[in-house]
Scaffold this motif. Structure first.
Motif, PDB file in Angstrom:
ATOM      1  N   TYR A  20     -12.331  -4.111  -5.441  1.00 49.10           N
ATOM      2  CA  TYR A  20     -11.349  -3.139  -5.893  1.00 49.10           C
ATOM      3  C   TYR A  20     -11.450  -2.979  -7.403  1.00 49.10           C
ATOM      4  CZ  TYR A  20      -8.936  -3.679  -1.403  1.00 49.10           C
ATOM      5  OH  TYR A  20      -8.616  -3.708  -0.070  1.00 49.10           O
ATOM      6  N   ARG A  21     -11.160  -1.776  -7.863  1.00 47.78           N
ATOM      7  CA  ARG A  21     -10.993  -1.542  -9.306  1.00 47.78           C
ATOM      8  C   ARG A  21      -9.514  -1.762  -9.594  1.00 47.78           C
ATOM      9  NH1 ARG A  21     -14.244   0.216 -12.538  1.00 47.78           N
ATOM     10  NH2 ARG A  21     -15.491   1.346 -11.018  1.00 47.78           N
TER      11      ARG A  21
ATOM     12  N   PRO B 264      -3.589   6.239  -1.353  1.00 42.82           N
ATOM     13  CA  PRO B 264      -4.927   5.656  -1.475  1.00 42.82           C
ATOM     14  C   PRO B 264      -4.964   4.321  -2.233  1.00 42.82           C
ATOM     15  CG  PRO B 264      -4.654   7.381  -3.108  1.00 42.82           C
ATOM     16  CD  PRO B 264      -3.394   7.371  -2.263  1.00 42.82           C
ATOM     17  N   TYR B 265      -3.828   3.859  -2.729  1.00 41.68           N
ATOM     18  CA  TYR B 265      -3.802   2.674  -3.575  1.00 41.68           C
ATOM     19  C   TYR B 265      -3.070   1.507  -2.920  1.00 41.68           C
ATOM     20  CZ  TYR B 265      -5.035   6.110  -7.108  1.00 41.68           C
ATOM     21  OH  TYR B 265      -5.651   7.114  -7.806  1.00 41.68           O
ATOM     22  N   SER B 266      -3.432   0.331  -3.395  1.00 46.29           N
ATOM     23  CA  SER B 266      -2.712  -0.896  -3.075  1.00 46.29           C
ATOM     24  C   SER B 266      -2.221  -1.453  -4.404  1.00 46.29           C
ATOM     25  CB  SER B 266      -3.636  -1.908  -2.402  1.00 46.29           C
ATOM     26  OG  SER B 266      -4.128  -1.393  -1.187  1.00 46.29           O
ATOM     27  N   TRP B 267      -1.212  -2.310  -4.355  1.00 47.23           N
ATOM     28  CA  TRP B 267      -0.711  -2.966  -5.558  1.00 47.23           C
ATOM     29  C   TRP B 267      -0.499  -4.437  -5.290  1.00 47.23           C
ATOM     30  CZ3 TRP B 267       0.702   1.994  -4.486  1.00 47.23           C
ATOM     31  CH2 TRP B 267       0.606   2.925  -5.523  1.00 47.23           C
TER      32      TRP B 267
ATOM     33  N   GLU C  45      -7.795   0.098  -6.404  1.00 50.19           N
ATOM     34  CA  GLU C  45      -8.486   1.196  -5.743  1.00 50.19           C
ATOM     35  C   GLU C  45      -9.762   0.640  -5.130  1.00 50.19           C
ATOM     36  OE1 GLU C  45     -10.251   5.617  -6.828  1.00 50.19           O
ATOM     37  OE2 GLU C  45      -9.473   4.351  -8.422  1.00 50.19           O
TER      38      GLU C  45
ATOM     39  N   ARG D 264      -2.572  -1.858  -9.965  1.00 48.78           N
ATOM     40  CA  ARG D 264      -2.987  -0.876  -8.962  1.00 48.78           C
ATOM     41  C   ARG D 264      -4.423  -1.170  -8.574  1.00 48.78           C
ATOM     42  NH1 ARG D 264      -2.782   4.077 -11.599  1.00 48.78           N
ATOM     43  NH2 ARG D 264      -4.997   3.913 -11.970  1.00 48.78           N
TER      44      ARG D 264
ATOM     45  N   ASP E  71       0.832  -1.191   0.000  1.00 48.95           N
ATOM     46  CA  ASP E  71       0.000   0.000   0.000  1.00 48.95           C
ATOM     47  C   ASP E  71       0.870   1.246   0.000  1.00 48.95           C
ATOM     48  OD1 ASP E  71      -2.541  -1.488   0.612  1.00 48.95           O
ATOM     49  OD2 ASP E  71      -1.427  -1.946   2.438  1.00 48.95           O
TER      50      ASP E  71
END
Length: 150
Positions: free
Chosen positions: A91-92, A56-59, A144, A142, A53
Motif C-alpha cells: 500500500y502507498r 477506494p481507501y483504507s485507513w 491506497e 490513508r 475502509d
C-alpha cells in the motif's frame, strides 16, 4: 496482615482482569491486520492494528512512538506491506489529518464497543481519554493499494 494480602490479591485480580478484557476487546472477533512499518534504524517493525475502509481507501490509526516517526518520515517510506485476509499486499501510505473525524466514525461503526473502550481510555477526536486526559493526537494514515509498488 491477612487484610493486606486480600487487598493485594483483589488489586492484582482487577489489574489482570482489565488487561485480559482490553486484549479480548481489541483482538477477538474483529479484523486485525499486521502492518510492517519502517523504523528509524532501517529495520521493519510488525504492528497489529485495526483497519477501516471507505471507497477506494483504507485507513489505519497507529499510535506508538515508531508510528509517529514513520508519519514524520513518510515521504521517504510511503510503501508498506500489510497482511490482511490471508495475504500480504503493498500500500502507498499517506498521512491524512483531515480524515481524523471520519476515521474515528468508521472505527466506531466497525469495532463497536471495543473502539468505544479504547477511545474512553485513550481519547477520541471529540473527547479526552482517562489515561492521559487529552484528545486523540494520532494522525490517521490513508492506504491506497498499489500494484507492483517498488
Amino acid at each position: 496482615m491477612k487484610r493486606v494480602v486480600i487487598v493485594a490479591a483483589i488489586v492484582v485480580g482487577v489489574c489482570v482482569s482489565y488487561v485480559l478484557a482490553h486484549l479480548a476487546l481489541i483482538e477477538v472477533g474483529r479484523e486485525v491486520v499486521v502492518i510492517y512499518e519502517p523504523t528509524p534504524t532501517g529495520g521493519v517493525r510488525k504492528a497489529r492494528l485495526w483497519i477501516v475502509d471507505e471507497g477506494p481507501y483504507s485507513w489505519i490509526h497507529p499510535g506508538n512512538a515508531n508510528a509517529r516517526w514513520w508519519v514524520q518520515h513518510m515521504d521517504a517510506n510511503p510503501i508498506v506491506e500489510i497482511y490482511r485476509h490471508g495475504e500480504t499486499q503493498r500500500y502507498r501510505a499517506t498521512p491524512d489529518p483531515q480524515a481524523h473525524a471520519k476515521v474515528h466514525r468508521l472505527l466506531r461503526e466497525k469495532y463497536g464497543v471495543a473502539d468505544r473502550w479504547v477511545r474512553f481510555l485513550e481519547g477520541s477526536d471529540t473527547r479526552a481519554g482517562i489515561i492521559n486526559g487529552e484528545k486523540c493526537k494520532t494522525v490517521p494514515i490513508r492506504l491506497e493499494l498499489v500494484a507492483n509498488a517498488p
